[in-house]
Design a protein around this motif. Structure first.
Motif, PDB file in Angstrom:
ATOM      1  N   GLY A  48      11.629  88.469  51.297  1.00 33.08           N
ATOM      2  CA  GLY A  48      12.342  89.518  52.007  1.00 33.08           C
ATOM      3  C   GLY A  48      13.413  88.997  52.956  1.00 33.08           C
ATOM      4  N   SER A  51      15.369  92.601  58.059  1.00 35.79           N
ATOM      5  CA  SER A  51      16.013  93.916  58.066  1.00 35.79           C
ATOM      6  C   SER A  51      17.268  93.951  58.933  1.00 35.79           C
ATOM      7  CB  SER A  51      15.022  94.979  58.540  1.00 35.79           C
ATOM      8  OG  SER A  51      14.589  94.676  59.856  1.00 35.79           O
ATOM      9  N   TRP A  52      17.350  93.114  59.930  1.00 35.45           N
ATOM     10  CA  TRP A  52      18.491  93.105  60.850  1.00 35.45           C
ATOM     11  C   TRP A  52      19.679  92.315  60.306  1.00 35.45           C
ATOM     12  CZ3 TRP A  52      19.022  87.980  61.719  1.00 35.45           C
ATOM     13  CH2 TRP A  52      17.859  87.199  61.661  1.00 35.45           C
TER      14      TRP A  52
END
Length: 141
Positions: A48, A51-52
């Motif tokens: 992953g 997210s930022w």
């Protein structure tokens, strides 16, 4: 920071990467490029992306590491011109991330003085003598 201290370690644990020279075992440019390439390979393999992070536009530049395996980056988000404005991102050896909205100098000061609130940046192996050891053997206390 590198202009003032050069490459070396704070409290024998947090290692500052500097341009190769006078016995520097870590080269800032080469190390940052290798680390970014490794991250890209991991993300392409399905790990992953934080997210930022906008992986297409943002840059992560590895500038330090710890004896525990954490990697410390400048996060150049959206092409900010001044490095003084870049937040600091820390990646644990397990791949977890933390972002600090402060300069690298402020992060180091907070870490050395025990004021940094962090879940990832360990101090397990640090010798808090508040010293800086150059790669060439000189020690500043």
């Amino acid at each position: 920071m590198v202009a003032n201290f050069g490459g070396g370690s704070f409290d024998s644990h947090l290692w500052i990467h500097a341009p190769r020279g006078d016995g520097e075992p870590y080269d800032l440019a080469d190390g940052a490029a290798e680390r970014m390439e490794a991250l890209c390979l991991l993300w392409q393999a399905g790990e992953g992306v934080p997210s930022w992070l906008d992986a297409r536009r943002d840059k992560l530049i590895a500038w330090a590491s710890t004896g525990n395996g954490e990697c410390i980056y400048w996060w150049n988000a959206r092409g900010q011109a001044s490095a003084d404005d870049w937040p600091v991102a820390v990646q644990s050896i397990d791949g977890d991330w933390e972002v600090f909205e402060m300069s690298s100098s402020d992060l180091l000061l907070a870490w050395v003085t025990g004021c940094l609130r962090t879940e990832l940046l360990s101090a397990d192996f640090a010798h808090f003598s508040h010293s800086f050891s150059h790669y060439d053997g000189r020690i500043l206390e």
